[in-house]
Write an enzyme that holds these catalytic residues in place. Structure first.
Site, PDB file in Angstrom:
ATOM      1  CB  SER A 168      -1.011   0.236   1.132  1.00  0.00           C
ATOM      2  OG  SER A 168      -1.709   1.216   1.238  1.00  0.00           O
ATOM      3  CE1 TYR A 202      -0.410   4.806  -6.031  1.00  0.00           C
ATOM      4  CE2 TYR A 202      -0.096   6.248  -4.380  1.00  0.00           C
ATOM      5  CZ  TYR A 202       0.315   5.191  -4.897  1.00  0.00           C
ATOM      6  OH  TYR A 202       1.331   4.594  -4.632  1.00  0.00           O
ATOM      7  CE  LYS A 206      -0.715   1.675  -4.081  1.00  0.00           C
ATOM      8  NZ  LYS A 206      -0.324   0.394  -4.170  1.00  0.00           N
TER       9      LYS A 206
END
Length: 331
Positions: A168, A202, A206
């Site tokens: 992550s 993004y 994650k």
């Protein structure tokens, strides 16, 4: 006779130092790593693991670049057993084809490392109709894990419980949290904040990594262990792309010349950045910490956001993902 004490790993530890220290844990293990272009975190992870493991399967969507990674690992680690598997995470058909090929081999898999991510910083929709960042970072890893899950279970023994590692990012905490509604998760509207600001997407992708690890750990208790992690802030190829530079400059991550800003954070090398992944894959001190979030090679659940620590959110994401893919993942 008691085993020798393991060293303390931290910010500056490299992936190779972890691999060497845990050589006994790596011995005979077979590992699959996604996203392994030369010069990236996945490549360094695979290279460090290959030094002591039985087999490392590396994946990538470009066959020629994938072969370059194979050759580079073999050159760096003479005698390493490395196998290439073409896998395009932006295509569910490619995921299914790769899983079918992987499953043909009788060799069990002890660890899956989901390292790949879409760092193009460009909004795109996959052939399956899914927003690409979420497809590459979450939908496809979820499906791949499901399809090759029997390969993981086949590696289980009295001394080993298979592991799944989700790479992550600290970006999971740099935003309002993931929108767990079906339209937004699958493909946000063109005028949505996630499309206007692709770093926000993004951030969501994650966050999905962290929640997937949390739910996989819960559902797989006794069968599998799962971990998510922040590798550190590293000047990788993703930050060098023209589309990414303006956003990173506006956030102060990069300077005006596009180089890393030392005032933003303390940067890691790629070798240091891959260390936490190798820890998550093999460190026995994590045996009773399945579902944990790691930073700088150690458990750091206190750095996981409330949204990403909520088991209800993890369960909801799992069910929504099943709905998006049109099939259940029953452990």
């Amino acid at each position: 006779m008691s085993s020798p004490a393991l060293p303390t790993f931290g910010f500056s530890t490299t992936a190779e130092e972890v691999s060497d220290a845990l050589a006994g844990e790596l011995a005979g293990k077979n590992v699959l790593v996604t996203g392994t272009s030369v010069g990236g975190l996945g490549y360094e992870t695979a290279r460090a693991i290959a030094k002591h493991a039985g087999l490392v399967v590396i994946t990538g969507h470009n066959a020629e670049r994938l072969q370059l990674s194979v050759e580079a690992i073999r050159k760096a680690v003479p005698g390493a057993k490395v196998q290439a598997q073409v896998l395009d995470l932006s295509s569910l058909a490619s995921v299914r084809k790769a899983a079918e090929e992987i499953n043909k081999d009788v060799t069990p898999l002890h660890v899956i490392v989901h390292n790949a991510a879409d760092t193009s910083s460009v909004y795109a929709v996959t052939v399956d109709g899914h927003e690409r960042q979420m497809a590459v970072a979450h939908f496809s890893p979820f499906l791949l894990t499901k399809l090759i899950f029997p390969k993981l279970l086949a590696s289980a023994s009295d001394s080993w419980v298979p592991r799944v590692v989700l790479v992550s990012s600290k970006a999971s905490s740099m935003g309002p949290g993931i929108d767990l509604s079906l339209p937004s998760l699958n493909n946000p509207a063109p005028d949505s904040p996630q499309v206007k600001n692709l770093f926000l997407r993004y951030h969501e992708a994650k966050s999905a990594n962290v929640l997937f690890a949390l739910e996989l750990a819960k559902r797989g208790v006794g069968k599998i262990r799962a971990y998510s992690l922040h590798p550190g802030t590293i000047y990788t190829n993703g930050l060098k792309k023209d589309a990414a530079i303006p956003a990173m400059q506006s956030m102060g991550v990069l300077k005006e010349d596009g180089q890393p800003n030392p005032e933003f954070t303390t940067w890691k090398t790629i070798e240091q950045g891959a260390a936490t992944t190798v820890v998550a894959a093999f460190d026995p001190r994590l045996n009773d910490k399945s579902g944990a979030y790691l930073v700088d090679c150690v458990e750091a659940n206190d750095q996981r956001t409330d949204i990403c620590s909520d088991s209800a959110n993890a369960e909801k994401l799992w069910k929504l993902t099943e709905e998006v893919l049109g099939e259940e993942f029953v452990l």
